[in-house]
Design a protein around this motif. Structure first.
Motif, mmCIF file in Angstrom:
data_model
loop_
_atom_site.group_PDB
_atom_site.id
_atom_site.type_symbol
_atom_site.label_atom_id
_atom_site.label_comp_id
_atom_site.label_asym_id
_atom_site.label_seq_id
_atom_site.Cartn_x
_atom_site.Cartn_y
_atom_site.Cartn_z
ATOM 1 N N ILE A 122 58.478 43.577 51.988
ATOM 2 C CA ILE A 122 58.530 43.702 51.101
ATOM 3 C C ILE A 122 59.129 42.689 50.321
ATOM 4 O O ILE A 122 59.364 42.023 48.838
ATOM 5 C CB ILE A 122 60.269 44.448 51.390
ATOM 6 C CG1 ILE A 122 60.321 45.395 51.477
ATOM 7 C CG2 ILE A 122 61.363 44.349 50.207
ATOM 8 C CD1 ILE A 122 61.070 46.813 51.663
ATOM 9 N N ALA A 123 59.631 41.363 51.086
ATOM 10 C CA ALA A 123 60.118 40.004 50.280
ATOM 11 C C ALA A 123 59.251 39.352 49.581
ATOM 12 O O ALA A 123 59.576 39.076 48.539
ATOM 13 C CB ALA A 123 61.073 39.541 51.810
ATOM 14 N N ALA A 124 58.047 39.719 50.019
ATOM 15 C CA ALA A 124 56.764 38.956 49.619
ATOM 16 C C ALA A 124 56.696 39.468 48.475
ATOM 17 O O ALA A 124 55.735 38.628 47.089
ATOM 18 C CB ALA A 124 55.673 39.160 51.054
ATOM 19 N N ARG A 125 56.758 40.799 47.879
ATOM 20 C CA ARG A 125 56.244 41.447 47.239
ATOM 21 C C ARG A 125 57.457 41.403 45.900
ATOM 22 O O ARG A 125 57.024 41.620 44.797
ATOM 23 C CB ARG A 125 55.918 42.784 47.774
ATOM 24 C CG ARG A 125 54.741 43.290 48.333
ATOM 25 C CD ARG A 125 53.324 43.701 47.937
ATOM 26 N NE ARG A 125 53.724 44.989 46.506
ATOM 27 C CZ ARG A 125 53.250 46.544 46.671
ATOM 28 N NH1 ARG A 125 53.128 46.553 48.042
ATOM 29 N NH2 ARG A 125 53.329 46.677 45.617
ATOM 30 N N LEU A 126 58.240 41.396 46.485
ATOM 31 C CA LEU A 126 59.380 40.576 45.591
ATOM 32 C C LEU A 126 60.093 39.513 45.450
ATOM 33 O O LEU A 126 60.455 39.386 44.548
ATOM 34 C CB LEU A 126 60.437 41.796 45.621
ATOM 35 C CG LEU A 126 61.341 43.143 45.933
ATOM 36 C CD1 LEU A 126 62.253 43.554 47.112
ATOM 37 C CD2 LEU A 126 60.688 43.467 44.702
ATOM 38 N N GLU B 263 73.784 33.085 43.620
ATOM 39 C CA GLU B 263 72.936 31.961 43.415
ATOM 40 C C GLU B 263 71.212 32.213 42.464
ATOM 41 O O GLU B 263 70.632 32.238 41.680
ATOM 42 C CB GLU B 263 71.991 30.973 44.809
ATOM 43 C CG GLU B 263 73.064 30.126 44.903
ATOM 44 C CD GLU B 263 72.823 29.976 46.174
ATOM 45 O OE1 GLU B 263 71.577 30.380 46.748
ATOM 46 O OE2 GLU B 263 72.683 29.313 47.215
ATOM 47 N N GLY B 264 72.104 34.352 42.855
ATOM 48 C CA GLY B 264 70.738 34.785 41.293
ATOM 49 C C GLY B 264 69.207 35.158 41.896
ATOM 50 O O GLY B 264 68.588 35.248 41.412
ATOM 51 N N LYS B 265 69.588 34.396 43.393
ATOM 52 C CA LYS B 265 68.108 35.234 44.385
ATOM 53 C C LYS B 265 68.115 36.947 44.760
ATOM 54 O O LYS B 265 69.181 37.305 45.317
ATOM 55 C CB LYS B 265 68.225 33.987 45.610
ATOM 56 C CG LYS B 265 68.353 32.416 45.267
ATOM 57 C CD LYS B 265 68.363 31.761 46.709
ATOM 58 C CE LYS B 265 68.553 30.350 46.463
ATOM 59 N NZ LYS B 265 68.334 29.496 47.261
ATOM 60 N N THR B 266 66.959 37.264 45.150
ATOM 61 C CA THR B 266 66.702 38.220 45.705
ATOM 62 C C THR B 266 66.413 38.118 47.206
ATOM 63 O O THR B 266 65.778 37.396 47.568
ATOM 64 C CB THR B 266 65.026 38.926 45.489
ATOM 65 O OG1 THR B 266 65.383 39.239 43.916
ATOM 66 C CG2 THR B 266 64.793 40.078 45.902
ATOM 67 N N GLY B 267 67.308 38.333 47.841
ATOM 68 C CA GLY B 267 67.318 39.011 49.579
ATOM 69 C C GLY B 267 66.707 39.829 50.270
ATOM 70 O O GLY B 267 67.181 40.991 49.461
ATOM 71 N N VAL B 268 66.199 39.931 51.004
ATOM 72 C CA VAL B 268 65.747 41.199 51.757
ATOM 73 C C VAL B 268 66.642 40.695 53.372
ATOM 74 O O VAL B 268 65.509 39.255 53.958
ATOM 75 C CB VAL B 268 64.446 41.273 51.986
ATOM 76 C CG1 VAL B 268 63.905 42.392 52.517
ATOM 77 C CG2 VAL B 268 63.820 41.633 50.300
ATOM 78 N N ILE B 269 67.230 41.459 53.858
ATOM 79 C CA ILE B 269 67.710 41.410 54.875
ATOM 80 C C ILE B 269 67.131 42.238 56.473
ATOM 81 O O ILE B 269 67.284 42.727 55.532
ATOM 82 C CB ILE B 269 68.903 41.365 54.884
ATOM 83 C CG1 ILE B 269 69.740 40.520 54.019
ATOM 84 C CG2 ILE B 269 70.184 41.187 56.308
ATOM 85 C CD1 ILE B 269 69.836 40.065 52.820
ATOM 86 N N ALA B 270 66.799 41.764 57.142
ATOM 87 C CA ALA B 270 66.125 43.046 58.325
ATOM 88 C C ALA B 270 68.080 42.800 59.050
ATOM 89 O O ALA B 270 67.435 41.680 59.897
ATOM 90 C CB ALA B 270 65.057 42.155 59.276
ATOM 91 N N CYS B 271 68.655 43.870 59.399
ATOM 92 C CA CYS B 271 69.280 43.729 60.712
ATOM 93 C C CYS B 271 69.857 45.488 60.258
ATOM 94 O O CYS B 271 69.920 46.473 59.491
ATOM 95 C CB CYS B 271 70.513 43.721 58.995
ATOM 96 S SG CYS B 271 72.039 43.801 60.053
ATOM 97 N N SER B 272 69.672 45.233 61.276
ATOM 98 C CA SER B 272 70.274 46.991 62.611
ATOM 99 C C SER B 272 71.302 47.971 61.547
ATOM 100 O O SER B 272 70.781 48.936 61.966
ATOM 101 C CB SER B 272 70.864 47.068 63.750
ATOM 102 O OG SER B 272 71.871 46.699 63.988
ATOM 103 N N SER B 273 72.087 47.070 60.882
ATOM 104 C CA SER B 273 73.354 47.830 60.090
ATOM 105 C C SER B 273 73.146 49.084 60.587
ATOM 106 O O SER B 273 73.506 50.344 59.759
ATOM 107 C CB SER B 273 72.836 47.673 58.466
ATOM 108 O OG SER B 273 72.786 46.513 58.311
#
Length: 178
Positions: free
Chosen positions: A15-19, A66-76
């Protein structure tokens, strides 16, 4: 988000790569004491998880500022944990990777070199709280191919207007379920 063995890192990376976003691997924020505890087959409790999730929340807040798109892998796994992650950024979109216990138990039994032993899967399922109606997110069954999971997640993000692309309206209560 999801229990161990659902492919959080694989899906988040794609997902991070695609975004054109930044992947943040939640496991890298664990203090060594948490890793040691899990490696010894002991589940984490809220006191173990709080500092870990608070450090992730600070990272999310910095990236947002910072206006960055982040994708976090976390159990949550619990609503409380997702609330801790939302402290600085209310509009987090959770992609809940989920499937049957037996499927994940089999996957984890074949996995090598990860600190999380298959014996802790049961405790994670016991801790897991599904996304609630007021949480922005999507639940996806991970018996599908990783590519299908990523495609479905990206479609849901587009419907939600995330990452923001301007003045688009989005449904603040969006939640999809299989």
């Amino acid at each position: 988000m999801g229990v161990s063995g659902t492919g959080k890192s694989t899906v988040a990376d794609a997902i991070a790569a695609r975004l054109a976003g930044t992947l943040v691997e939640g496991d890298s924020f664990h203090p060594q004491a948490n890793i040691d505890k899990m490696a010894a087959g002991m589940p984490l409790d809220d006191d173990d998880r709080r500092p870990w999730l608070q450090s992730l929340a600070r990272k999310i807040t910095r990236m947002d500022a910072e206006g960055k798109t982040g994708v976090i892998a976390c159990s949550s796994l619990r609503r409380l944990y997702r609330d801790w992650l939302r402290l600085g950024v209310q509009e987090l979109f959770f992609v809940h990777l989920h499937t049957d216990y037996d499927v994940l138990d089999e996957r984890m039994s074949q996995r090598r070199g990860h600190f999380m032993p298959p014996s802790l899967l049961k405790s994670q399922f016991e801790t897991l709280e599904m996304l609630e109606e007021d949480e922005l997110g999507l639940q996806i069954d991970v018996r599908h191919t990783p590519q299908a999971v990523v495609t479905r997640a990206l479609e849901a993000l587009a419907v939600a207007g995330l990452p923001p692309r301007g003045d688009e309206e989005r449904d603040p209560g969006l939640i999809w379920r299989p």
